[in-house]
Design a protein around this motif. Structure first.
Motif, PDB file in Angstrom:
ATOM      1  N   LEU A 151       0.829  -1.203   0.000  1.00  0.00           N
ATOM      2  CA  LEU A 151       0.000   0.000   0.000  1.00  0.00           C
ATOM      3  C   LEU A 151       0.866   1.257   0.000  1.00  0.00           C
ATOM      4  CD1 LEU A 151      -2.759  -1.040   2.577  1.00  0.00           C
ATOM      5  CD2 LEU A 151      -3.007  -0.842   0.090  1.00  0.00           C
ATOM      6  N   GLU A 152       1.956   1.219   0.768  1.00  0.00           N
ATOM      7  CA  GLU A 152       2.874   2.365   0.811  1.00  0.00           C
ATOM      8  C   GLU A 152       3.539   2.571  -0.542  1.00  0.00           C
ATOM      9  OE1 GLU A 152       6.788   4.010   3.288  1.00  0.00           O
ATOM     10  OE2 GLU A 152       6.003   1.993   3.668  1.00  0.00           O
ATOM     11  N   ILE A 153       3.959   1.474  -1.170  1.00  0.00           N
ATOM     12  CA  ILE A 153       4.587   1.556  -2.488  1.00  0.00           C
ATOM     13  C   ILE A 153       3.627   2.173  -3.501  1.00  0.00           C
ATOM     14  CG2 ILE A 153       5.383   0.147  -4.437  1.00  0.00           C
ATOM     15  CD1 ILE A 153       6.586  -1.762  -2.280  1.00  0.00           C
ATOM     16  N   ALA A 154       2.395   1.694  -3.509  1.00  0.00           N
ATOM     17  CA  ALA A 154       1.392   2.214  -4.440  1.00  0.00           C
ATOM     18  C   ALA A 154       1.115   3.691  -4.182  1.00  0.00           C
ATOM     19  CB  ALA A 154       0.106   1.404  -4.324  1.00  0.00           C
ATOM     20  N   SER A 155       1.042   4.071  -2.904  1.00  0.00           N
ATOM     21  CA  SER A 155       0.769   5.464  -2.540  1.00  0.00           C
ATOM     22  C   SER A 155       1.883   6.392  -3.020  1.00  0.00           C
ATOM     23  CB  SER A 155       0.610   5.580  -1.025  1.00  0.00           C
ATOM     24  OG  SER A 155       0.451   6.926  -0.637  1.00  0.00           O
ATOM     25  N   ILE A 156       3.129   5.994  -2.775  1.00  0.00           N
ATOM     26  CA  ILE A 156       4.268   6.818  -3.207  1.00  0.00           C
ATOM     27  C   ILE A 156       4.284   6.944  -4.720  1.00  0.00           C
ATOM     28  CG2 ILE A 156       6.789   6.943  -3.315  1.00  0.00           C
ATOM     29  CD1 ILE A 156       6.851   5.599  -0.565  1.00  0.00           C
ATOM     30  N   ALA A 157       4.041   5.824  -5.406  1.00  0.00           N
ATOM     31  CA  ALA A 157       4.050   5.838  -6.873  1.00  0.00           C
ATOM     32  C   ALA A 157       2.994   6.790  -7.420  1.00  0.00           C
ATOM     33  CB  ALA A 157       3.835   4.428  -7.400  1.00  0.00           C
ATOM     34  N   ARG A 158       1.790   6.721  -6.871  1.00  0.00           N
ATOM     35  CA  ARG A 158       0.716   7.567  -7.385  1.00  0.00           C
ATOM     36  C   ARG A 158       0.994   9.043  -7.105  1.00  0.00           C
ATOM     37  NH1 ARG A 158      -2.736   3.034  -5.372  1.00  0.00           N
ATOM     38  NH2 ARG A 158      -3.428   1.903  -7.234  1.00  0.00           N
ATOM     39  N   LYS A 159       1.596   9.344  -5.954  1.00  0.00           N
ATOM     40  CA  LYS A 159       1.943  10.731  -5.643  1.00  0.00           C
ATOM     41  C   LYS A 159       2.962  11.273  -6.641  1.00  0.00           C
ATOM     42  CE  LYS A 159       0.982  10.621  -0.677  1.00  0.00           C
ATOM     43  NZ  LYS A 159       1.575  10.631   0.701  1.00  0.00           N
ATOM     44  N   LYS A 160       3.805  10.371  -7.153  1.00  0.00           N
ATOM     45  CA  LYS A 160       4.808  10.777  -8.148  1.00  0.00           C
ATOM     46  C   LYS A 160       4.278  10.627  -9.573  1.00  0.00           C
ATOM     47  CE  LYS A 160       8.972  10.022  -5.427  1.00  0.00           C
ATOM     48  NZ  LYS A 160      10.367   9.502  -5.447  1.00  0.00           N
ATOM     49  N   LYS A 161       2.963  10.345  -9.678  1.00  0.00           N
ATOM     50  CA  LYS A 161       2.302  10.203 -10.969  1.00  0.00           C
ATOM     51  C   LYS A 161       2.920   9.083 -11.820  1.00  0.00           C
ATOM     52  CE  LYS A 161       0.946  15.072 -11.019  1.00  0.00           C
ATOM     53  NZ  LYS A 161      -0.346  14.767 -10.387  1.00  0.00           N
ATOM     54  N   ILE A 162       3.293   7.993 -11.139  1.00  0.00           N
ATOM     55  CA  ILE A 162       3.817   6.805 -11.806  1.00  0.00           C
ATOM     56  C   ILE A 162       2.680   5.801 -11.957  1.00  0.00           C
ATOM     57  CG2 ILE A 162       5.449   4.867 -11.616  1.00  0.00           C
ATOM     58  CD1 ILE A 162       7.182   6.766  -9.847  1.00  0.00           C
ATOM     59  N   ILE A 163       2.573   5.197 -13.117  1.00  0.00           N
ATOM     60  CA  ILE A 163       1.503   4.235 -13.380  1.00  0.00           C
ATOM     61  C   ILE A 163       1.652   3.016 -12.467  1.00  0.00           C
ATOM     62  CG2 ILE A 163       0.531   2.662 -15.103  1.00  0.00           C
ATOM     63  CD1 ILE A 163       1.459   4.659 -17.242  1.00  0.00           C
ATOM     64  N   VAL A 164       0.555   2.635 -11.819  1.00  0.00           N
ATOM     65  CA  VAL A 164       0.531   1.441 -10.975  1.00  0.00           C
ATOM     66  C   VAL A 164      -0.422   0.435 -11.608  1.00  0.00           C
ATOM     67  CG1 VAL A 164       0.004   0.489  -8.703  1.00  0.00           C
ATOM     68  CG2 VAL A 164       1.018   2.775  -8.888  1.00  0.00           C
ATOM     69  N   ASN A 165       0.107  -0.726 -11.948  1.00  0.00           N
ATOM     70  CA  ASN A 165      -0.712  -1.782 -12.554  1.00  0.00           C
ATOM     71  C   ASN A 165      -0.909  -2.929 -11.576  1.00  0.00           C
ATOM     72  OD1 ASN A 165      -0.740  -0.317 -14.898  1.00  0.00           O
ATOM     73  ND2 ASN A 165       0.477  -1.749 -16.106  1.00  0.00           N
ATOM     74  N   LYS A 166      -2.162  -3.310 -11.341  1.00  0.00           N
ATOM     75  CA  LYS A 166      -2.455  -4.498 -10.542  1.00  0.00           C
ATOM     76  C   LYS A 166      -2.475  -5.706 -11.492  1.00  0.00           C
ATOM     77  CE  LYS A 166      -3.122  -2.714  -6.424  1.00  0.00           C
ATOM     78  NZ  LYS A 166      -4.440  -2.770  -5.765  1.00  0.00           N
ATOM     79  N   VAL A 167      -1.620  -6.687 -11.218  1.00  0.00           N
ATOM     80  CA  VAL A 167      -1.476  -7.824 -12.137  1.00  0.00           C
ATOM     81  C   VAL A 167      -1.488  -9.132 -11.341  1.00  0.00           C
ATOM     82  CG1 VAL A 167      -0.145  -6.493 -13.823  1.00  0.00           C
ATOM     83  CG2 VAL A 167       1.047  -7.717 -12.000  1.00  0.00           C
ATOM     84  N   PRO A 168      -1.790 -10.247 -11.996  1.00  0.00           N
ATOM     85  CA  PRO A 168      -1.770 -11.532 -11.293  1.00  0.00           C
ATOM     86  C   PRO A 168      -0.349 -11.959 -10.939  1.00  0.00           C
ATOM     87  CG  PRO A 168      -2.184 -11.843 -13.625  1.00  0.00           C
ATOM     88  CD  PRO A 168      -2.263 -10.366 -13.377  1.00  0.00           C
ATOM     89  N   LYS A 169      -0.243 -12.847  -9.977  1.00  0.00           N
ATOM     90  CA  LYS A 169       1.062 -13.334  -9.532  1.00  0.00           C
ATOM     91  C   LYS A 169       1.859 -13.933 -10.686  1.00  0.00           C
ATOM     92  CE  LYS A 169       3.256 -16.455  -6.184  1.00  0.00           C
ATOM     93  NZ  LYS A 169       4.044 -17.227  -7.187  1.00  0.00           N
ATOM     94  N   SER A 170       1.194 -14.588 -11.606  1.00  0.00           N
ATOM     95  CA  SER A 170       1.889 -15.207 -12.735  1.00  0.00           C
ATOM     96  C   SER A 170       2.637 -14.173 -13.574  1.00  0.00           C
ATOM     97  CB  SER A 170       0.902 -15.977 -13.609  1.00  0.00           C
ATOM     98  OG  SER A 170      -0.116 -15.109 -14.092  1.00  0.00           O
ATOM     99  N   LYS A 171       2.063 -12.964 -13.674  1.00  0.00           N
ATOM    100  CA  LYS A 171       2.716 -11.893 -14.425  1.00  0.00           C
ATOM    101  C   LYS A 171       3.984 -11.435 -13.705  1.00  0.00           C
ATOM    102  CE  LYS A 171       3.263  -8.656 -17.477  1.00  0.00           C
ATOM    103  NZ  LYS A 171       3.637  -8.982 -18.874  1.00  0.00           N
TER     104      LYS A 171
END
Length: 256
Positions: free
Chosen positions: A49-69
């Motif tokens: 959650l922290e990683i996603a939050s920091i990324a979004r604040k820096k306007k970096i694309i966050v992709n939710k993907v399956p474990k296989s990916k």
């Protein structure tokens, strides 16, 4: 920075992949060349959650993907639910290392790694170097491990803070450093007890190959050889363990 240079259609061809939660956090905090963040869907953890939050604040694309990916991107290494796509790692130059110390008005304390082959050893050495204030590491371009995903994961993010230079010829590089007034210390079975080493001033420490030690031509360029006394039945230490002892002796003698 944990790297995997396996190409993927989801990232630019020049991307590398940072794997693991702590390396990902360090990368987000310190690296400006981030392309995307991939997080395992349906996996909930505070670190993610922290990683996603920091990324979004820096306007970096966050992709939710399956474990296989993520398994594919991480080449089946333990990614802990996160992979970060970054621009290919840029090695420093020796001139750049010297310029950094000059700008900081500090005497250089460099490491020179003579054909270290085990990525775990290199990662551990980088981690210790960061902790002890080493200002730069120099490695050869050939016949030695480079900055791989295993190296960076073992360094637990320290690779973001210790510049690494790659050179074609270590002997010529050492000669250049000596012209710049840097004293060169090597490691060998025979030499001065490392506990007596005074690393004040401008110094560079050479750590040799896991099996062969320092190459003969490089050894000839050393101003002094250091040895680690041993009284046990096994008269050798893992390269990263030996490096840690020597680095911290240098750190202590420099008044840190």
């Amino acid at each position: 920075m944990s790297f995997n240079n396996k190409n993927s259609g989801d990232a630019d061809e020049k991307s590398e992949f940072v794997i693991g939660r702590h390396p990902a956090l360090e990368t987000l905090k310190n690296n400006q060349d981030i392309n995307k963040v991939f997080i395992q869907d349906q996996l909930k953890a505070d670190a993610l959650l922290e990683i996603a939050s920091i990324a979004r604040k820096k306007k970096i694309i966050v992709n939710k993907v399956p474990k296989s990916k993520l398994d594919l991107l991480a080449d089946n290494q333990n990614h802990q639910g996160v992979v970060v796509a970054v621009a290919a790692y840029k090695y420093e130059t020796v001139e750049g290392l010297l310029a950094r110390t000059e700008a900081e008005n500090k005497d250089p304390f460099f490491l020179i790694l003579d054909n270290i082959e085990d990525p775990h050893n290199l990662g551990s050495i980088i981690r210790t170097a960061d902790a002890a204030g080493v200002q730069g590491i120099i490695i050869p371009k050939r016949r030695a491990v480079q900055l791989t995903s295993t190296v960076a994961k073992t360094s637990t993010g320290a690779i973001e803070h210790v510049p690494v230079a790659r050179v074609t010829n270590l002997v010529q590089t050492v000669k250049l450093l000596k012209k710049k007034g840097i004293w060169i210390f090597g490691t060998d079975m025979h030499g001065t007890d490392f506990r007596k080493w005074n690393a004040q001033g401008a110094v560079a420490l050479i750590i040799g190959n896991e099996g062969k030690g320092i190459s003969p031509l490089l050894k000839k360029e050393c101003d002094e050889m250091l040895t680690i006394p041993m009284v046990g039945h096994v008269q050798s230490l893992n390269a990263s363990v030996a490096a840690s002892l020597l680095i911290y002796q240098g750190f202590t003698s420099r008044g840190n």
